[in-house]
Design an enzyme around this catalytic site. Structure first.
Site, PDB file in Angstrom:
ATOM      1  N   VAL A 259      -7.528  11.515 -18.550  1.00 27.73           N
ATOM      2  CA  VAL A 259      -7.327  10.596 -19.158  1.00 27.73           C
ATOM      3  C   VAL A 259      -8.500   9.455 -18.690  1.00 27.73           C
ATOM      4  O   VAL A 259      -8.966   9.344 -17.327  1.00 27.73           O
ATOM      5  CB  VAL A 259      -6.361   9.769 -18.341  1.00 27.73           C
ATOM      6  CG1 VAL A 259      -5.849   8.349 -19.130  1.00 27.73           C
ATOM      7  CG2 VAL A 259      -4.842  10.655 -18.762  1.00 27.73           C
TER       8      VAL A 259
ATOM      9  N   TYR B 137      -9.002  16.813  -3.233  1.00 27.33           N
ATOM     10  CA  TYR B 137      -7.866  16.406  -4.332  1.00 27.33           C
ATOM     11  C   TYR B 137      -6.933  17.281  -4.799  1.00 27.33           C
ATOM     12  O   TYR B 137      -5.802  17.078  -5.017  1.00 27.33           O
ATOM     13  CB  TYR B 137      -8.635  15.888  -5.281  1.00 27.33           C
ATOM     14  CG  TYR B 137      -8.111  15.195  -6.491  1.00 27.33           C
ATOM     15  CD1 TYR B 137      -7.397  14.085  -6.449  1.00 27.33           C
ATOM     16  CD2 TYR B 137      -7.837  15.591  -7.691  1.00 27.33           C
ATOM     17  CE1 TYR B 137      -6.505  13.108  -7.411  1.00 27.33           C
ATOM     18  CE2 TYR B 137      -7.006  15.136  -8.737  1.00 27.33           C
ATOM     19  CZ  TYR B 137      -6.447  14.028  -8.488  1.00 27.33           C
ATOM     20  OH  TYR B 137      -5.715  13.454  -9.585  1.00 27.33           O
TER      21      TYR B 137
ATOM     22  N   SER C 101      -1.997  16.638 -10.839  1.00 33.04           N
ATOM     23  CA  SER C 101      -3.103  16.809 -11.464  1.00 33.04           C
ATOM     24  C   SER C 101      -3.085  18.373 -12.022  1.00 33.04           C
ATOM     25  O   SER C 101      -2.466  19.294 -11.391  1.00 33.04           O
ATOM     26  CB  SER C 101      -4.278  16.820 -10.737  1.00 33.04           C
ATOM     27  OG  SER C 101      -5.445  16.997 -11.369  1.00 33.04           O
TER      28      SER C 101
ATOM     29  N   ASP D 260       0.767  -1.271   0.009  1.00 35.74           N
ATOM     30  CA  ASP D 260      -0.015  -0.044   0.089  1.00 35.74           C
ATOM     31  C   ASP D 260       0.869   1.166  -0.171  1.00 35.74           C
ATOM     32  O   ASP D 260       1.823   1.263   0.803  1.00 35.74           O
ATOM     33  CB  ASP D 260      -1.049   0.033   1.166  1.00 35.74           C
ATOM     34  CG  ASP D 260      -1.929   1.125   1.254  1.00 35.74           C
ATOM     35  OD1 ASP D 260      -1.464   2.329   1.135  1.00 35.74           O
ATOM     36  OD2 ASP D 260      -3.186   0.773   1.348  1.00 35.74           O
TER      37      ASP D 260
ATOM     38  N   ASN E 133       2.794   6.655  -9.020  1.00 29.67           N
ATOM     39  CA  ASN E 133       1.310   7.126  -9.879  1.00 29.67           C
ATOM     40  C   ASN E 133       0.315   6.715  -8.987  1.00 29.67           C
ATOM     41  O   ASN E 133      -0.884   7.423  -9.240  1.00 29.67           O
ATOM     42  CB  ASN E 133       1.509   6.125 -10.845  1.00 29.67           C
ATOM     43  CG  ASN E 133       0.022   5.855 -11.519  1.00 29.67           C
ATOM     44  OD1 ASN E 133      -0.587   6.959 -12.315  1.00 29.67           O
ATOM     45  ND2 ASN E 133      -0.493   4.842 -11.132  1.00 29.67           N
TER      46      ASN E 133
ATOM     47  N   LYS F 204      -2.717  17.314  -4.185  1.00 33.35           N
ATOM     48  CA  LYS F 204      -1.845  17.465  -5.462  1.00 33.35           C
ATOM     49  C   LYS F 204      -0.910  18.615  -5.567  1.00 33.35           C
ATOM     50  O   LYS F 204      -0.017  18.567  -5.865  1.00 33.35           O
ATOM     51  CB  LYS F 204      -2.641  17.290  -6.529  1.00 33.35           C
ATOM     52  CG  LYS F 204      -3.380  15.952  -7.080  1.00 33.35           C
ATOM     53  CD  LYS F 204      -2.238  14.900  -7.232  1.00 33.35           C
ATOM     54  CE  LYS F 204      -2.888  13.340  -7.513  1.00 33.35           C
ATOM     55  NZ  LYS F 204      -1.990  12.274  -7.901  1.00 33.35           N
TER      56      LYS F 204
HETATM   57  N1  LIG Z   1      -7.134   9.850 -14.830  1.00 39.27           N
HETATM   58  C1  LIG Z   1      -7.118  11.203 -15.103  1.00 39.27           C
HETATM   59  O1  LIG Z   1      -7.543  11.930 -15.744  1.00 39.27           O
HETATM   60  C2  LIG Z   1      -6.195  11.539 -14.156  1.00 39.27           C
HETATM   61  C3  LIG Z   1      -5.887  13.099 -14.048  1.00 39.27           C
HETATM   62  C4  LIG Z   1      -4.790  13.670 -13.514  1.00 39.27           C
HETATM   63  C5  LIG Z   1      -4.131  12.986 -12.604  1.00 39.27           C
HETATM   64  N2  LIG Z   1      -4.447  11.744 -12.418  1.00 39.27           N
HETATM   65  C6  LIG Z   1      -3.689  10.942 -11.453  1.00 39.27           C
HETATM   66  O2  LIG Z   1      -3.054   9.881 -11.924  1.00 39.27           O
HETATM   67  C7  LIG Z   1      -2.782   8.718 -11.162  1.00 39.27           C
HETATM   68  C8  LIG Z   1      -3.434   7.411 -11.704  1.00 39.27           C
HETATM   69  O3  LIG Z   1      -4.813   7.674 -11.852  1.00 39.27           O
HETATM   70  P1  LIG Z   1      -5.822   6.737 -12.370  1.00 39.27           P
HETATM   71  O4  LIG Z   1      -6.864   7.570 -13.313  1.00 39.27           O
HETATM   72  O5  LIG Z   1      -5.268   5.780 -13.347  1.00 39.27           O
HETATM   73  O6  LIG Z   1      -6.682   6.132 -11.420  1.00 39.27           O
HETATM   74  P2  LIG Z   1      -7.362   4.609 -11.194  1.00 39.27           P
HETATM   75  O7  LIG Z   1      -7.771   4.112 -12.501  1.00 39.27           O
HETATM   76  O8  LIG Z   1      -8.501   5.109 -10.252  1.00 39.27           O
HETATM   77  O9  LIG Z   1      -6.229   3.956 -10.575  1.00 39.27           O
HETATM   78  C9  LIG Z   1      -5.489   4.323  -9.449  1.00 39.27           C
HETATM   79  C10 LIG Z   1      -4.388   3.309  -9.109  1.00 39.27           C
HETATM   80  O10 LIG Z   1      -3.807   3.716  -7.814  1.00 39.27           O
HETATM   81  C11 LIG Z   1      -3.981   2.657  -6.951  1.00 39.27           C
HETATM   82  N3  LIG Z   1      -3.956   3.147  -5.594  1.00 39.27           N
HETATM   83  C12 LIG Z   1      -4.646   3.871  -5.115  1.00 39.27           C
HETATM   84  N4  LIG Z   1      -4.599   4.179  -3.948  1.00 39.27           N
HETATM   85  C13 LIG Z   1      -3.253   3.185  -3.742  1.00 39.27           C
HETATM   86  C14 LIG Z   1      -2.562   3.093  -2.415  1.00 39.27           C
HETATM   87  N5  LIG Z   1      -2.870   3.494  -1.303  1.00 39.27           N
HETATM   88  N6  LIG Z   1      -1.646   2.262  -2.385  1.00 39.27           N
HETATM   89  C15 LIG Z   1      -1.367   1.783  -3.622  1.00 39.27           C
HETATM   90  N7  LIG Z   1      -2.124   1.738  -4.927  1.00 39.27           N
HETATM   91  C16 LIG Z   1      -3.036   2.451  -4.512  1.00 39.27           C
HETATM   92  C17 LIG Z   1      -5.054   1.527  -7.184  1.00 39.27           C
HETATM   93  O11 LIG Z   1      -5.083   0.506  -6.963  1.00 39.27           O
HETATM   94  P3  LIG Z   1      -6.169  -0.430  -6.346  1.00 39.27           P
HETATM   95  O12 LIG Z   1      -6.650  -1.203  -7.684  1.00 39.27           O
HETATM   96  O13 LIG Z   1      -5.457  -1.212  -5.493  1.00 39.27           O
HETATM   97  O14 LIG Z   1      -7.456   0.515  -5.861  1.00 39.27           O
HETATM   98  C18 LIG Z   1      -4.943   1.999  -8.809  1.00 39.27           C
HETATM   99  O15 LIG Z   1      -3.962   0.881  -9.369  1.00 39.27           O
HETATM  100  C19 LIG Z   1      -3.422   9.277  -9.821  1.00 39.27           C
HETATM  101  O16 LIG Z   1      -2.454   9.591  -9.095  1.00 39.27           O
HETATM  102  C20 LIG Z   1      -4.410  10.391 -10.245  1.00 39.27           C
HETATM  103  O17 LIG Z   1      -4.556  11.129  -9.103  1.00 39.27           O
HETATM  104  C21 LIG Z   1      -5.131  11.005 -13.389  1.00 39.27           C
END
Ligand SMILES: NC(=O)c1ccc[n+]([C@@H]2O[C@H](COP(=O)([O-])OP(=O)(O)OC[C@H]3O[C@@H](n4cnc5c(N)ncnc54)[C@H](OP(=O)(O)O)[C@@H]3O)[C@@H](O)[C@H]2O)c1
Length: 264
Positions: free
Chosen positions: A194, A161, A142, A56, A84, A165
């Site tokens: 994304v 959030y 973000s 974690d 990430n 960030k």
């Molecule tokens: N998608 C976007 O548009 C966007 C935009 C800006 C920034 N971001 C950032 O990009 C990163 C990835 O986002 P995403 O969109 O791919 O999110 P996502 O699809 O919700 O995936 C999040 C990932 O982080 C893992 N995670 C969350 N909390 C954790 C913890 N305490 N320890 C270990 N793993 C943990 C989750 O694991 P589990 O499967 O175990 O839950 C999952 O693998 C994040 O930091 C997010 O804030 C995303």
């Protein structure tokens, strides 16, 4: 043989990082997940150069154990760390929420998930990174953490959030400053907007989605080239290009997948 650690590798952007990096058989990719048994998209990649480890990202002890495993496999080194893992409660609170307990709990959770996790992870892998050849750490932040964009677009949502960030961006600046003399490159990297729905475990609430959709017209006005969310694959290819070309002189920057302040 470049080595990479990616946290939050079970799905979404983290999974796409592991997929893209492991296509090159020269790379060794350490994929950190909370629970290997539920990381089915990741296990399905089934490549010899992917090593799945459990930790974690909010648990410093678990990260230290993962770092010890990486060290055993690489002979004590690591080239790239991609912090990430992160997330959001998606409760849709704003700064003026009338319940202090709700705001405090939401802020503390986001700080653990998005800010403190990156500190624990970086510190766990730092001894290995110091012996690596690239010495690069990318923390996925973000566009919501950009002060100018928040004010110009009038973004009130994703309060905790965005704050967590923005704090992550300062974490990156502090590491960059402290470790620049040792040749480290730190980046606070925005992945773009994304669409990760194909590997999502649950759908966000209607209230949350309505708040996000309401941002789109303002985003299109602010960034006229914005055509809507991109795929995790496209985001990751662009982010890796930025990570690989970034230089120590510019360590600590807060930039997007375009390598500049164009967020979308
Ligand atoms: N998608 C976007 O548009 C966007 C935009 C800006 C920034 N971001 C950032 O990009 C990163 C990835 O986002 P995403 O969109 O791919 O999110 P996502 O699809 O919700 O995936 C999040 C990932 O982080 C893992 N995670 C969350 N909390 C954790 C913890 N305490 N320890 C270990 N793993 C943990 C989750 O694991 P589990 O499967 O175990 O839950 C999952 O693998 C994040 O930091 C997010 O804030 C995303």
């Amino acid at each position: 043989m470049p080595s990479y650690v990616v946290t939050g590798a079970s799905r979404g952007i983290g999974l796409a990082f592991v997929n893209e990096l492991s296509v090159n058989s020269q790379n060794t990719v350490f994929a950190i997940v909370r629970n290997k048994s539920t990381a089915t998209h990741l296990t399905a990649l089934s490549r010899n150069n992917i090593v799945i480890l459990e930790a974690d990202a909010t648990d410093a002890k678990a990260l230290n154990l993962a770092a010890a495993e990486v060290s055993k496999a690489t002979g004590g080194t690591l080239d790239y760390l991609i912090n990430n893992a992160g997330g959001s409660t998606m409760l849709g609170l704003t700064a003026t929420d009338p319940t202090p307990e709700a705001i405090e709990e939401d802020l503390l959770l986001h700080f653990k998930w998005n800010t403190i996790s990156a500190v624990h992870s970086t510190n766990a892998f730092l001894p290995l990174l110091k012996k690596g050849t690239a010495k690069k750490v990318a923390c996925i932040t973000s566009g919501m953490a950009d002060l100018d964009v928040t004010l110009q677009m009038g973004t009130t949502v994703q309060f905790s959030y965005s704050v967590s960030k923005a704090a992550l961006n300062m974490v990156v600046a502090k590491y960059a400053t402290e470790l620049k003399p040792e040749g480290f490159v730190f980046l606070a990297l925005i992945p773009g907007m994304v669409d990760t729905s194909s590997t999502a475990v649950s759908a966000p609430s209607e209230k949350f989605m309505a708040q996000i959709m309401a941002l789109i017209p303002a985003a299109m006005k602010q960034f006229p080239d914005f055509k809507g969310p991109i795929t995790p694959e496209e985001s990751v290819r662009m982010q890796l290009e930025v990570i690989h070309r970034w230089k120590v002189e510019d360590s600590g920057a807060f930039v997007s997948h375009f390598g500049n302040k164009q967020l979308l």
